[in-house]
Design an enzyme around this catalytic site. Structure first.
Site, mmCIF file in Angstrom:
data_model
loop_
_atom_site.group_PDB
_atom_site.id
_atom_site.type_symbol
_atom_site.label_atom_id
_atom_site.label_comp_id
_atom_site.label_asym_id
_atom_site.label_seq_id
_atom_site.Cartn_x
_atom_site.Cartn_y
_atom_site.Cartn_z
ATOM 1 N N CYS A 72 15.731 1.665 -2.574
ATOM 2 C CA CYS A 72 15.135 1.818 -3.905
ATOM 3 C C CYS A 72 15.857 2.911 -4.705
ATOM 4 C CB CYS A 72 13.661 2.165 -3.767
ATOM 5 S SG CYS A 72 12.822 2.292 -5.359
ATOM 6 N N CYS A 76 11.231 9.181 -5.391
ATOM 7 C CA CYS A 76 9.895 9.683 -5.039
ATOM 8 C C CYS A 76 10.010 10.492 -3.737
ATOM 9 C CB CYS A 76 8.930 8.526 -4.845
ATOM 10 S SG CYS A 76 9.031 7.303 -6.170
ATOM 11 N N CYS A 79 8.885 9.212 -0.219
ATOM 12 C CA CYS A 79 9.083 7.808 0.184
ATOM 13 C C CYS A 79 10.307 7.581 1.069
ATOM 14 C CB CYS A 79 9.170 6.927 -1.053
ATOM 15 S SG CYS A 79 9.261 5.172 -0.591
ATOM 16 N N CYS A 116 -1.482 -7.537 0.908
ATOM 17 C CA CYS A 116 -0.762 -6.798 -0.134
ATOM 18 C C CYS A 116 0.738 -6.779 0.158
ATOM 19 C CB CYS A 116 -1.300 -5.371 -0.208
ATOM 20 S SG CYS A 116 -0.435 -4.389 -1.445
ATOM 21 N N CYS A 147 -2.553 -9.128 -3.397
ATOM 22 C CA CYS A 147 -2.221 -7.874 -4.067
ATOM 23 C C CYS A 147 -0.709 -7.712 -3.971
ATOM 24 C CB CYS A 147 -2.920 -6.707 -3.372
ATOM 25 S SG CYS A 147 -2.512 -5.095 -4.086
ATOM 26 N N CYS A 207 -5.384 -1.679 -8.650
ATOM 27 C CA CYS A 207 -5.462 -0.870 -7.423
ATOM 28 C C CYS A 207 -4.601 0.357 -7.691
ATOM 29 C CB CYS A 207 -4.925 -1.672 -6.243
ATOM 30 S SG CYS A 207 -4.766 -0.691 -4.726
ATOM 31 N N ARG A 279 -10.221 3.273 -0.667
ATOM 32 C CA ARG A 279 -9.514 2.941 0.584
ATOM 33 C C ARG A 279 -8.974 4.186 1.280
ATOM 34 N NH1 ARG A 279 -5.750 -0.690 -1.057
ATOM 35 N NH2 ARG A 279 -7.428 -2.193 -1.132
#
Ligand code: SAM
Ligand code: DTB
Ligand code: SF4
Length: 341
Positions: A72, A76, A79, A116, A147, A207, A279
């Site tokens: 990616c 972040c 991550c 998801c 999701c 979400c 969650r």
């Protein structure tokens, strides 16, 4: 009814009336004050709200699948899938539909109701959205809630995903706006809010949650909850993640969050977003049964279920089923087991 029962009912009624009268929008200070309450008072308040809105007390089981892993371009700091960090995650291309269907069917057979699909994209291209739409249609046909979490969306992408049968879009705000630039600088907080608005406008349920244990201050935790609770309407699903500290990421050496502070975050999410599915998300492997039980007490009513999150581990299915049974909590999986018993 005995005198004790009556007294308990009156106390519960008074507590729920007091909570019902709490005004929105939520200020950071009001949320901070909740976070600072004595833990037992906070738990009582959260449990009161929880029982009012979720009398059945069931736990939603949502299974994750990383359909496009690694490589990616975003940075972040938490991550493992960012191409900027050396975490040992190898980049893969988008999974084929057959493989995704097999994983979704297995999740359904294990008792999950929501599936998801996550992709390590900054923002999908038109052709990516077309391919993910095919995956969504296939999973939807299995009778599961769908999701997806694919990064930033343009309005037309959101509409395409909705048309394919997407029920929820996950896009986290992660922390308070003023701490965000310490965590990621390849996009802005406003970029996240814009995508959330496109998702809402397309009629997809939201979400949206965040991560704690990233070296944030208590005021940043309050700031995150204020942002989430003041979304209008607030998200239908609120994942609260405890940072999984992955070697090679800039946040690998962050001070872990004090477990009771994590429980407090769940409680405050429940109080400020009474009808949301809150969650208990990443970080359960490091948490232990007792802290998880406190999170359920605080109003968590959903977990990520399955041996893996996206690229890191999660408690195995049997351990989760054992835990829910020990606590007397209902999930679709437990209900099925009772029918067959
Ligand atoms: N690329 C998309 C995005 O950023 O929205 C979707 C995938 S991304 C991995 C989904 C979410 O996972 C992030 O927003 C973050 O909240 C959470 N996450 C990622 N790494 C994490 C970690 N190490 N610990 C806890 N949560 C994490
Ligand atoms: C969310 O809030 N947490 C999930 C999901 N939404 C996509 C992801 C957790 C990722 C944990 C680290 C990993 O396995 O990559
Ligand atoms: Fe990319 Fe999402 Fe990971 Fe950020 S959280 S690096 S956008 S996959």
């Amino acid at each position: 009814m005995g005198a004790n029962d009556l007294q308990q009912k009156i106390t519960l009624h008074r507590a729920s009336k007091a909570i019902a009268q709490q005004p929105g929008p939520w200020s950071v200070e009001a949320i901070q004050a909740l976070l600072d309450k004595p833990l037992m008072d906070l738990l009582f308040e959260a449990q009161t709200v929880h029982r009012r809105h979720f009398p059945d007390g069931d736990i939603e089981l949502a299974t994750l699948l990383s359909v496009k892993t690694g490589g990616c371009p975003e940075n972040c700091g938490y991550c493992p899938q960012s191409a900027e960090f050396d975490t040992g995650v190898t980049a893969q291309k988008l999974m084929e539909v057959d493989e995704v269907i097999r994983a979704a069917q297995a999740a359904k057979d294990a008792g999950a109701t929501r599936f998801c699909m996550g992709a390590a994209w900054r923002a999908p291209k038109d052709r990516d959205v077309e391919k993910v739409a095919v995956l969504i249609e296939a999973v939807k046909q299995l009778g599961m809630q769908t999701c997806a979490t694919l990064g930033m969306l343009e309005p037309h992408h959101a509409h395409q995903l909705k048309a394919a049968g997407l029920d929820y879009y996950n896009h986290n705000l992660d922390t308070a706006p003023e701490y965000y630039t310490d965590i990621v600088d390849t996009r802005t907080y406003q970029d996240r809010l814009d995508t959330l608005a496109h998702v809402r406008s397309a009629g997809i349920s939201v979400c949206c949650g965040g991560i704690v244990g990233m070296g944030e201050l208590p005021v940043h935790r309050a700031g995150l909850i204020a942002q989430l609770a003041n979304l209008d309407p607030y998200p239908e699903s609120v994942p609260i993640n405890s940072l999984v500290r992955v070697p090679g990421t800039p946040l690998a050496d962050s001070e872990p969050i004090e477990p009771f502070d994590f429980v407090r975050m769940i409680a405050v999410a429940r109080i400020t977003m009474p009808t949301a599915r809150v969650r208990l998300s990443a970080g359960r492997q490091q948490m232990g049964d007792a802290v998880q039980a406190l999170c359920f007490m605080a109003g968590a009513n959903s977990i990520f279920y399955g041996d893996k999150l996206l690229v890191t581990g999660n408690p195995d299915v049997e351990a989760d089923i054992r835990l829910l049974r020990k606590l007397g909590l209902q999930s679709r999986r437990n209900e099925q087991a009772e029918v067959h018993a």
